[in-house]
Scaffold this active site. Structure first.
Site, PDB file in Angstrom:
ATOM      1  N   GLU A   9       0.808  -1.222   0.000  1.00  0.00           N
ATOM      2  CA  GLU A   9       0.000   0.000   0.000  1.00  0.00           C
ATOM      3  C   GLU A   9       0.841   1.273   0.000  1.00  0.00           C
ATOM      4  O   GLU A   9       0.309   2.363   0.101  1.00  0.00           O
ATOM      5  CB  GLU A   9      -0.975  -0.024   1.182  1.00  0.00           C
ATOM      6  CG  GLU A   9      -2.016  -1.121   1.017  1.00  0.00           C
ATOM      7  CD  GLU A   9      -3.027  -1.183   2.152  1.00  0.00           C
ATOM      8  OE1 GLU A   9      -2.740  -0.640   3.232  1.00  0.00           O
ATOM      9  OE2 GLU A   9      -4.100  -1.790   1.948  1.00  0.00           O
ATOM     10  N   LYS A  11       5.579  -0.975   1.996  1.00  0.00           N
ATOM     11  CA  LYS A  11       5.015  -1.177   3.325  1.00  0.00           C
ATOM     12  C   LYS A  11       5.122  -2.655   3.704  1.00  0.00           C
ATOM     13  O   LYS A  11       5.228  -2.991   4.867  1.00  0.00           O
ATOM     14  CB  LYS A  11       3.542  -0.753   3.271  1.00  0.00           C
ATOM     15  CG  LYS A  11       2.817  -0.690   4.593  1.00  0.00           C
ATOM     16  CD  LYS A  11       1.369  -0.258   4.334  1.00  0.00           C
ATOM     17  CE  LYS A  11       0.521  -0.248   5.585  1.00  0.00           C
ATOM     18  NZ  LYS A  11      -0.919  -0.133   5.267  1.00  0.00           N
TER      19      LYS A  11
END
Lengths: 782, 782
Positions: free
Chosen positions: B500, B612
């Site tokens: 993300e 991430k």
């Protein structure tokens, strides 16, 4: 009742200087209110009726606005993230001062009772006056003639006035007139269409106090969150004997009531002077006395004085700005209306700017966008340069907030201007088509550069411009990077270009070209300052902690800027991945699915090659000397079939490039989509307000398009042709100390130096030099 | 008071089967409440005290939850757009049934008054019971021993119970016990951190009625917008003589009050049975009678009966699911706790699923994500396959809503599962890291495929699976396109992969590989059905209007899928533009700036090479047979330094790949970040709830990582090694009709067929065949 599809036929008869309404029509009322808006860059009044409106819901918006006067709310996000715009800014619908109610023997006049025997409303663009003439008959057959003139003073930003005349035509009797201010005002609630209204759904302006004494009335109000104070006041001057009554008003109103023994044939005249002052301009404690002073002065001078000043102001305006077209009345009217509305909308105080919908409606919340610098400022720059300076002063005024925004966006130095704002804070609640449009920085610098080139106003550059220029240049240096996979070229990732149907891409062509221009200009001006204004430079460098290496890095980044080009198609790809997406299935998209943004999820749109508006073509126009004619042609051919023009900012740019590459029919057709955008309600949403950028686009279509005007390297160039349907056209351009008039007809192009001692420019490739008063006629080269 | 950085030292002493708290600490209370949560996949109760909590604000969250029971609100957007998720779904904090208040001679017992002479709280994972033992002294020095046992029945989803014992240690006197239900409950308000709480800021559950008669009490409540009805009821069984008082309760409570003449040394016992029923499961008019029936039965059976059933349930669970590690107590405890919490969190009724934070907190609003299929379902699939079937049944249950969502996203056919939801509607308010994660469709199919391969449950495939499979396959066919610029390969544009920190990209590597798998599987199953279950196929094809050409197109798209590979770096680029971005400046990012999402605007993060979580590596794991070991090594080497693991879903995947490529130390370290994620509060946010996906990741680290288990083409494979610090580890795996136990120690790998007649599998490259009861010991091959 939906008003979106109502206007099919031409609504206003053709008239070169006037917009005329010959018949009241409830179905077009909402639009009419926009069209008959008055403004002076500060106060804006929609064309609402003094007596109020009693038509069906959804056919009217009662609106009065003050440029830059707004309320703010925390922006709600379904999912929060770091650095999102925190607060909205919404231009407020303010105290309604237009109200004048009329009673004939107790029967209230309005457009929905009694009989309208005749009706005419005219906006005169030479006079700057809106006039309504009605002959009205009560149910008891008592007839009156009503003539109402409304002005919003172009000279005094705090002043508006109404001259209200009633003449009994067939009776003697009692006539009552109530003049009022109403503080109970609310903004329109958005229906989910991001282009309409705001999230404010309650009354934001709270009454602090009311003043009422004889002919004078005032309401002091305060916004809830921004805590701005506003005084709206009126002075009524009834020029007939009457029984004046000070009556209790409804809680949020002040009213002056006059009861008159009216005589058949004897005209009753009420002059109502209106003023607005806010704490954004003056200390709160001064507002009321300033309002009184303004009204006192206005009353003393009289209504006629305002009319004269309007006329004078406009006489000069039209002398500078007017485009004359022979051979097409509708266009002439359209262009003139557009210019007139731009004048009415533009903030001229250096503290305000020009909203997307001017001061005529609540769409886009009264925000200022890049529309100003790229679309609207050029019109003023070449006709009324002092206004363009004011628009740039506004940007200097919010520079600190742009610095702060840059920090929020993790840039340790420099300034990032907000995509949309009133007072300088980023207000875009959708960053992919908001903050991601980093090109706003370069757009502002483009306008600054042109301003300096065209006006020669070096003083502005030294005092304000250079600081904006250097601070914004820093952003590109920090944003971009030398990418090994791109031959170590300087690349700019994750931005959105002008086309909002593609978002968050790498190396948007427009952005990279504009950033290159920006960085080069910053380097050049730094050099200029070091050489010629050393003290200024040292002072500024100290103020913003500018290092020599930074300046050199600007040059290096500019020299190494990655400029997208597709060798195979020989076009400029809009961004790194644009050409690797499928083309939108236009064939299977029915017309009711446009604009696409109202019918498809952003992901669906972003996934395709489809443009809302000019993007690469915008670069071809603004930086026209960086591209060959062949490149322009190929880019036009590629992008035209995939552009929907769902943005009203698109057609004019297509028209200009079409003119340049010889696609004259297309140029004319695109131009036609801008010239009467609001008068013909081309986008079916003018009821929500005018389209200021598109209106300025009309001017660009003529001057930059048909007449081929460009300024490259400080040189003025024309390359005019005459659209087939026209007999001639004519306009004036200010350049440095000079003003030149350009007239194009079938005989050729006539250049005349109106002002200034000497002007050198190019006609096509031919260098021309005109001396004062001199005139020259040259052949059309295209 | 911020609780985020409080937990530094190990909080709970090491114990293989229990979580023990030896001392009450206000500073860790918020976390303790999460850690001592009880649940049964339906009811979830945080470890709040029966007597209430009187500590400082921000150190507690009183919480009771029902899986799938939610309120919904229109999602507010700063700027609206077509197709956005319209309504939120927020798992509600429901009627608090834990309340038992105690008064000694009128003095109220709580942890903040009088003296705590001894304190111990234990969660026993073999017994399924939470026990708290306290010796408390009033200000008048009267001492009581309090022993409280709390259970949430794993056997009966509607049942919970508390066994409350008080013994006066040094006095005779009056003891008052009030047992209550409290309907005045609200959800936590989000502080802007998207990972915490929701936008609900008022009481959503409105009281419809209360019932109170002697030992029985019930509250019926209704949600405001979803209009779900909830009955929470209690039956109190005091096993001592008392004065029972039916008293007026506060308006939103029901209470049973007992006043007892207590004698020194004589134990007073209150058994409180609790139940919850909602209109999501039964008609509203049945709820109260069902609640009564459940309580009656429970009271009749007694508390002991519940304890026995807990023990039996868990005995079986641990037999199937347990991982035994010798040589590291802390890990053994952590793994066991994780498995235990997964069991407590997982919906087992086919109507509910498993929330990101289980039933222990309000983070992520109780939503179900891809976490289920990719992280959690495998644990159940190989240990308790009937639960994994229930999780897939849930997806079938919401298939219609996924079809509807596909239409909203302009797909004329097929189904698009929501990125986050409770009841099937898309609830992601940020589409770039929500709806754009189209890979959810393939994730579900990956789980379905494994389910069918591992269980051989063809019936499920025929009845439910194929329909999900075909409908979701259609989405890829519609979403992707053959792109000339990419050699006419099948490309998937504008999606977001698992990582993300990068959004809306073209050809996300993970997505394309998974889509290829998905399309191939859909084609294969269509073929299988046509050949072997023709009638079923015809019926299904008719139901969903499936054309033969569509099926062939799936194969064609799969065959031509664009699979990103960078020839220069010899790695798999995460997407088309990933390698063309600058690498994040990790050196100049101080540790307090992590997780990045809380300190940088998404645009800043997206602009860089920074992950991430595992993205390419996720593909390397899930589709391990599509990549060589060398490729895996190179990808790991490339992505590891640029991954922050700001998502708790990341470390386990890195651990697994590290195990596979021989990076044993890294494998162990990453594993260590998952095994005690909540017990050691590794992400400093376990107070808001457990991390279910990460907990399941622990199991994967051992089974898929250390033991190298994979299922490729329906073949079971192991390739175990022994982490240096351990003496041995052992686990069981169900595969088809069989169950195999794998034990790894320094002597080698011991395989034993516990269940089933015969099992063929691979040990490294060696094919092994075990018969019933047979055991084999093989050398470690790595």
């Amino acid at each position: 009742m939906t008003t979106d599809k109502l206007y099919k036929q031409r609504l206003y008869p053709l008239d070169e200087w006037r917009i005329i309404e010959e018949k009241f029509d409830v179905e077009s009322n909402y639009l009419d209110e926009t069209i008959f808006s008055l403004g002076n860059g500060y106060i804006g009044m929609r064309g609402n009726f003094e007596e109020g409106y009693y038509g069906p819901e959804g056919t009217s918006l009662e609106g009065t606005y003050l440029n830059g006067f707004y309320e703010s709310h925390p922006i709600k996000y379904g999912e929060e993230a770091y650095g999102y715009a925190k607060k909205s800014q919404t231009m407020l619908n303010v105290t309604n001062s237009k109200i004048i109610k009329l009673y004939i023997d107790g029967e209230e006049f309005n457009m929905f009772t009694g009989n309208i025997l005749s009706y005419n409303r005219t906006l005169d663009m030479k006079e700057g006056v809106l006039t309504r003439k009605i002959v009205w008959e009560t149910s008891a057959r008592k007839r009156v003639q009503i003539v109402i003139k409304r002005v919003v003073s172009l000279e005094n930003k705090h002043l508006a006035a109404i001259n209200y005349e009633v003449t009994p035509l067939n009776f003697n009797g009692e006539i009552t007139i109530i003049s009022a201010l109403d503080g109970e005002v609310k903004n329109q609630v958005s229906n989910g269409d991001p282009r309409v209204g705001s999230a404010l759904n309650e009354q934001v302006l709270k009454i602090l106090s009311k003043h009422q004494e004889k002919s004078f009335g005032a309401i002091t109000q305060k916004t809830t969150n921004t805590e701005f104070v506003l005084v709206c006041a009126m002075e009524n001057d009834l020029q007939t004997e009457s029984n004046y009554r000070l009556e209790d008003s409804p809680s949020q109103m002040v009213r002056a009531k006059y009861i008159i023994d009216a005589k058949e044939g004897e005209r009753i005249v009420l002059k109502k002077y209106i003023t607005y002052y806010t704490s954004k301009d003056y200390p709160t404690y001064e507002l009321l006395s300033r309002a009184k002073e303004t009204l006192l002065q206005a009353k003393k001078n009289g209504f006629e004085k305002i009319l004269i000043s309007q006329r004078e102001f406009l006489e000069d305006f039209w002398k500078q700005a007017c485009i004359e077209i022979k051979g097409d009345k509708a266009l002439q009217q359209g262009i003139r209306y557009n210019q007139y509305q731009l004048l009415q909308s533009v903030g001229r105080d250096g503290k305000t700017n020009i909203a997307a919908k001017g001061l005529t409606g609540e769409g886009y919340e009264g925000h200022y966008f890049w529309d100003t610098e790229i679309y609207i400022l050029p019109f003023f720059l070449y006709t009324y340069p002092e206004i363009s300076r004011k628009l740039l002063e506004y940007r200097y005024r919010i520079l600190d907030k742009a610095r702060q925004r840059a920090r929020e966006m993790a840039h340790e130095k420099g300034a990032l201007y907000p995509w949309r704002t009133i007072d300088g804070e980023e207000c875009s609640a959708y960053y992919p088509a908001g903050t991601a449009q980093y090109h706003i920085n370069a757009d502002i610098i483009y306008a600054l550069k042109k301003y300096v080139e065209v006006t020669g106003d070096v003083e502005f550059l030294l005092d304000f411009g250079a600081e904006i220029l250097f601070e914004t240049a820093r952003l590109w240096a920090d944003l971009g990077s030398y990418i090994p996979k791109k031959n170590n070229k300087f690349c700019i990732d994750c931005v959105t270009g002008p086309d909002e149907y593609t978002a968050i891409v790498n190396n948007n062509c427009y952005t990279n070209y504009m950033a290159k221009m920006h960085l080069e200009y910053a380097y050049d001006i730094a050099k200029l300052l070091k050489e010629k204004y050393k003290e200024k430079y040292i002072e500024l460098a100290k103020k913003i902690c500018l290092q020599e290496e930074e300046v050199n890095e600007w040059k290096r980044a500019a020299n190494n800027m990655y400029l997208p080009y597709d060798e195979e198609l020989k076009i400029h790809p809009q961004d790194d991945s644009f050409l690797e997406k499928p083309i939108w299935d236009f064939e299977n998209t029915p017309s009711e699915k446009y604009p696409l943004l109202l019918h498809y999820h952003p992901l669906v749109i972003y996934r395709h090659q489809v443009c809302k508006q000019a993007d690469v073509l915008m670069a071809l126009f603004l930086l026209g000397d960086k591209f060959t004619l062949e490149e322009k042609k190929r880019d036009f051919d590629y992008y035209e079939p995939i552009t929907t023009h769902d943005s009203s900012l698109s057609s004019c740019i297509f028209s200009i490039i079409a003119s340049e590459i010889g696609y004259y029919e297309k140029a004319y057709n695109y131009f036609m989509q801008t010239a009467r955008i609001d008068l013909d309600n081309y986008h079916n949403n003018s009821q929500h307000g005018i389209h200021t950028a598109c209106m300025a686009g009309t001017w660009m279509c003529v001057v930059n398009g048909f007449a081929g005007m460009r300024v490259y390297d400080g040189n003025l160039r024309f390359n005019p042709y005459l659209p087939e349907k026209w007999d001639s056209y004519k306009f004036r351009i200010r350049f440095k100390e000079c003003q030149i008039e350009v007239k194009v007809d079938s005989a050729g192009v006539n250049y005349k130096l109106i002002d200034g001692n000497s002007l050198e420019f190019y006609h096509g490739n031919q260098k021309v030099n005109l001396k004062k008063g001199q005139e020259i006629c040259l052949d059309i080269q295209k």
